[in-house]
Design a protein around this motif. Structure first.
Motif, PDB file in Angstrom:
ATOM      1  N   VAL A  42       0.854  -1.199   0.000  1.00  0.00           N
ATOM      2  CA  VAL A  42       0.000   0.000   0.000  1.00  0.00           C
ATOM      3  C   VAL A  42       0.883   1.239   0.000  1.00  0.00           C
ATOM      4  N   ARG A  43       1.933   1.215   0.807  1.00  0.00           N
ATOM      5  CA  ARG A  43       2.844   2.356   0.901  1.00  0.00           C
ATOM      6  C   ARG A  43       3.755   2.469  -0.313  1.00  0.00           C
ATOM      7  N   THR A  44       4.273   1.323  -0.774  1.00  0.00           N
ATOM      8  CA  THR A  44       5.267   1.371  -1.850  1.00  0.00           C
ATOM      9  C   THR A  44       4.671   1.390  -3.254  1.00  0.00           C
ATOM     10  N   LEU A  45       3.421   0.906  -3.399  1.00  0.00           N
ATOM     11  CA  LEU A  45       2.811   0.822  -4.725  1.00  0.00           C
ATOM     12  C   LEU A  45       1.525   1.638  -4.856  1.00  0.00           C
ATOM     13  N   LEU A  46       0.545   1.365  -3.992  1.00  0.00           N
ATOM     14  CA  LEU A  46      -0.777   1.961  -4.162  1.00  0.00           C
ATOM     15  C   LEU A  46      -0.770   3.477  -3.979  1.00  0.00           C
ATOM     16  N   ILE A  47      -0.155   3.967  -2.916  1.00  0.00           N
ATOM     17  CA  ILE A  47      -0.154   5.416  -2.657  1.00  0.00           C
ATOM     18  C   ILE A  47       0.555   6.186  -3.775  1.00  0.00           C
ATOM     19  N   PRO A  48       1.781   5.797  -4.188  1.00  0.00           N
ATOM     20  CA  PRO A  48       2.398   6.501  -5.327  1.00  0.00           C
ATOM     21  C   PRO A  48       1.565   6.384  -6.604  1.00  0.00           C
ATOM     22  N   TYR A  49       0.966   5.220  -6.816  1.00  0.00           N
ATOM     23  CA  TYR A  49       0.136   5.002  -8.008  1.00  0.00           C
ATOM     24  C   TYR A  49      -1.011   6.006  -8.054  1.00  0.00           C
ATOM     25  N   LEU A  50      -1.738   6.147  -6.964  1.00  0.00           N
ATOM     26  CA  LEU A  50      -2.868   7.081  -6.906  1.00  0.00           C
ATOM     27  C   LEU A  50      -2.389   8.519  -7.012  1.00  0.00           C
ATOM     28  N   PHE A  51      -1.317   8.849  -6.309  1.00  0.00           N
ATOM     29  CA  PHE A  51      -0.814  10.231  -6.305  1.00  0.00           C
ATOM     30  C   PHE A  51      -0.446  10.691  -7.711  1.00  0.00           C
ATOM     31  N   TRP A  52       0.366   9.912  -8.416  1.00  0.00           N
ATOM     32  CA  TRP A  52       0.868  10.354  -9.713  1.00  0.00           C
ATOM     33  C   TRP A  52      -0.207  10.348 -10.791  1.00  0.00           C
ATOM     34  N   ASN A  53      -1.139   9.405 -10.711  1.00  0.00           N
ATOM     35  CA  ASN A  53      -2.228   9.396 -11.687  1.00  0.00           C
ATOM     36  C   ASN A  53      -3.182  10.566 -11.461  1.00  0.00           C
ATOM     37  N   ILE A  54      -3.491  10.859 -10.204  1.00  0.00           N
ATOM     38  CA  ILE A  54      -4.359  12.005  -9.904  1.00  0.00           C
ATOM     39  C   ILE A  54      -3.664  13.305 -10.292  1.00  0.00           C
ATOM     40  N   LEU A  55      -2.370  13.392 -10.010  1.00  0.00           N
ATOM     41  CA  LEU A  55      -1.605  14.578 -10.406  1.00  0.00           C
ATOM     42  C   LEU A  55      -1.630  14.752 -11.924  1.00  0.00           C
ATOM     43  N   PHE A  56      -1.525  13.645 -12.642  1.00  0.00           N
ATOM     44  CA  PHE A  56      -1.554  13.702 -14.102  1.00  0.00           C
ATOM     45  C   PHE A  56      -2.914  14.186 -14.607  1.00  0.00           C
TER      46      PHE A  56
END
Length: 305
Positions: A42-56
């Motif tokens: 969740v920390r290493t994959l899911l959170i960065p995944y959501l952050f960068w896609n939402i930022l995009f």
């Protein structure tokens, strides 16, 4: 026109490493182990995944349009809640999330959910599971559903097999590095020269598998000799470069095209390499200052890497 096939093995190699490391130094595989590993992902994959896609998504809305693969597409017009959610998974039926390089992380997260089954089948049947997935991958027999790529399932289970059975794959291939390099080069040449034939896709897939083996072997040899050493900063910044570069590339290209109009093949070649080099250079600078000034935020958006 037939598609040109190239022997790129980096993404499959990352899946293989992920499968190996997921079970590395794991004695047994209990529900507690599984829950603990999911929490870490969740920390290493899911959170960065959501952050960068939402930022995009925010960046695209701000600019007004996106041009992936030289095809303009506008998001937001008439979008329902379901459409917005799908931008984070399978945007416009492209098979990728809106920040499309994150398809790798998405597929990795999905295969991680199946790790208890992968562990049990590997313990019970040994190499049969990766062998079965390998046949599916080689023949192209798989269903096309976003998040369930055969690349992820085959190479992850292959890495998992060596980790679970504690087999030293590196020592197995290291003595054959020269032979592997020659054979890989031959297959790459065949792929390039026979790109107009349908059967070349199978040669390409074999070359990908062989390229992975060669990359591991040659790395092991040069690291053992002390000729290759890990650059800590580059290793730490790699995920940030991977995550940010899709956002930065369109702007960098526009600036470069304004300075150096693409009027000849030579200029196009120069632009191609300069484009990537500038994106990497800017990314390294951004990461350096982010880590220096906002270390906790940087760790949050890169999964603690």
């Amino acid at each position: 026109m037939k598609k040109i096939y190239y022997s790129l093995f980096l993404v499959p190699l990352f899946f293989l490493f992920s499968g190996f490391l997921f079970f590395y130094k794991t004695n047994g595989f209990t529900i507690e182990n599984y829950a603990d590993k999911l929490k870490k992902r969740v920390r290493t994959l899911l959170i960065p995944y959501l952050f960068w896609n939402i930022l995009f998504v925010v960046c695209i809305i701000s600019v007004g349009k996106l041009s992936p693969d030289a095809t303009e597409s506008i998001i937001g017009e008439g979008y329902t809640i379901k459409d917005w959610l799908l931008t984070l998974w399978d945007c416009n039926n492209t098979g990728c999330p809106i920040s499309y390089q994150f398809w790798f992380i998405r597929d990795l997260m999905m295969v991680v959910l199946f790790t208890p089954l992968i562990h049990w089948l590997t313990k019970k049947f040994g190499c049969l599971l990766p062998l079965l997935f390998g046949i599916f991958w080689l023949m192209g027999w798989w269903f096309k559903t976003a998040g369930f790529s055969i690349n992820a399932f085959f190479f992850f289970t292959l890495g998992a097999y060596f980790s679970i059975t504690r087999r030293n794959f590196v020592e197995l291939v290291k003595p054959h590095v020269v032979f592997l390099g020659i054979l890989y080069l031959i297959l790459v040449i065949i792929v390039f020269c026979a790109k107009s034939y349908d059967w070349v896709i199978y040669v390409k897939r074999v070359s990908i598998l062989l390229g992975i083996v060669f990359a591991i072997a040659v790395s092991a040899v040069y690291i053992a000799k002390g000729k290759w050493k890990v650059n800590t900063f580059l290793a730490e910044s790699s995920f940030f470069i991977y995550a940010y570069h899709i956002i930065a590339l369109p702007t960098i290209l526009r600036v470069l095209l304004f300075i150096i109009p693409c009027t000849t093949d030579f200029r196009a070649t120069i632009l191609y390499f300069l484009w990537a080099a500038i994106a990497i250079f800017i990314g390294l600078i951004l990461y350096y200052f982010l880590k220096k000034w906002l270390p906790k935020t940087t760790a949050f958006i890169t999964g603690g890497r």
